[in-house]
Design an enzyme around this catalytic site. Sequence first.
Site, PDB file in Angstrom:
ATOM      1  N   HIS A 309      71.927  36.847  75.433  1.00  0.00           N
ATOM      2  CA  HIS A 309      72.655  37.309  74.251  1.00  0.00           C
ATOM      3  C   HIS A 309      73.543  36.215  73.647  1.00  0.00           C
ATOM      4  CE1 HIS A 309      73.760  40.201  71.415  1.00  0.00           C
ATOM      5  NE2 HIS A 309      74.282  41.149  72.182  1.00  0.00           N
ATOM      6  N   ASP A 313      70.368  37.738  69.404  1.00  0.00           N
ATOM      7  CA  ASP A 313      71.037  39.009  69.131  1.00  0.00           C
ATOM      8  C   ASP A 313      70.065  40.168  69.327  1.00  0.00           C
ATOM      9  OD1 ASP A 313      73.428  37.794  68.510  1.00  0.00           O
ATOM     10  OD2 ASP A 313      72.944  37.618  66.374  1.00  0.00           O
TER      11      ASP A 313
END
Length: 339
Positions: A309, A313
């Site tokens: 992450h 995204d």
Amino acid sequence: CLVGSYMFIRDWAQPAPAAQAPAAPAPAPENDGAYVTPLVRKLANEQGVDLSSVRGTGVGGRIRKQDVLEAAEAKKAQAPAAPAAAPSAAPKSPKLEPSPLRGQTVKMPRVRKLIADNMMKALHSQAQLSTVVEVDVTRIMKLRARAKDAFQAREGVKLSPMPFFVQAAAEALKAHPAVNARLNDDGTITYHDVENIGIAVDSEKGLMVPVIKEAGNLNLAGIARKTAELAKKVREGGLAPDDMSGGTFTISNTGSRGALFDTIIVNYPQVAELGIGATVRRPMVINHPELGETIAIRDMVYLTLSYDHQLVDGADAARYLNDVKARLEAGEFEGELGL
């Protein structure tokens, strides 16, 4: 005289024996000599009816079509009922043998230690997250069923579902560079210009990840041949260091052991890994061009993308997965399969 009178009275008092009636002759078949039309005779042959046993109800004892049909129904009613189908045997529990490792303390094998170190490094160095989509692969399964025999004869390897997933994943990587990248220690990002896809393979020595180099430039046959070659090396222990280096993205077929989906640990230093769950047939609501929304049996599979992450995204992951999903559900591989 008295004796004679007694004998006379005795014989007179007892009833005389009834005269024995002559035996009745066996009844001749009622249709004996009766005319039977060719149509009725044909019907009797078709129904398996013996005309000599049928009582005709027509004029002069003639056998009619209805007489044959009634005789056929009576014959069916007298037939013994078919034995009920035996219920299918319930699946037996597999007999599990205790492992010889129970109660043992052993040194961790070198391969297992390398895997463990890499897994811990990945978890400690990345902010890992997983996103899952559901994919209808019915068209893929039908294409494979139609093409597998000719494919094996032509290419010399079996056509498994795996090459379809690899090709779809590789094509989508070209449009989503963040999923095919790495974070460098100096804070820079390297977006790879090649799709080197590792295939996670379970082996007796542990998890091996041989790499299909430049998978994005290979067709289905090329991917299938390379996958078979690497799998053979894993089984026979012939993997070279070059076979396991240079990967930019990894695919793990967790469904090969029946898992619906898995939350995969990314193969560090890559930033994403795709998991393929088990293909399961189940009823689904589909939009039919003529029937509208209807229920049909479809081949369904879960695809899981685990990713770092820090770079990828959730929206990036969803877009990537949806492109892979669209490619697989369209199932446009006929040209490569010669169909």
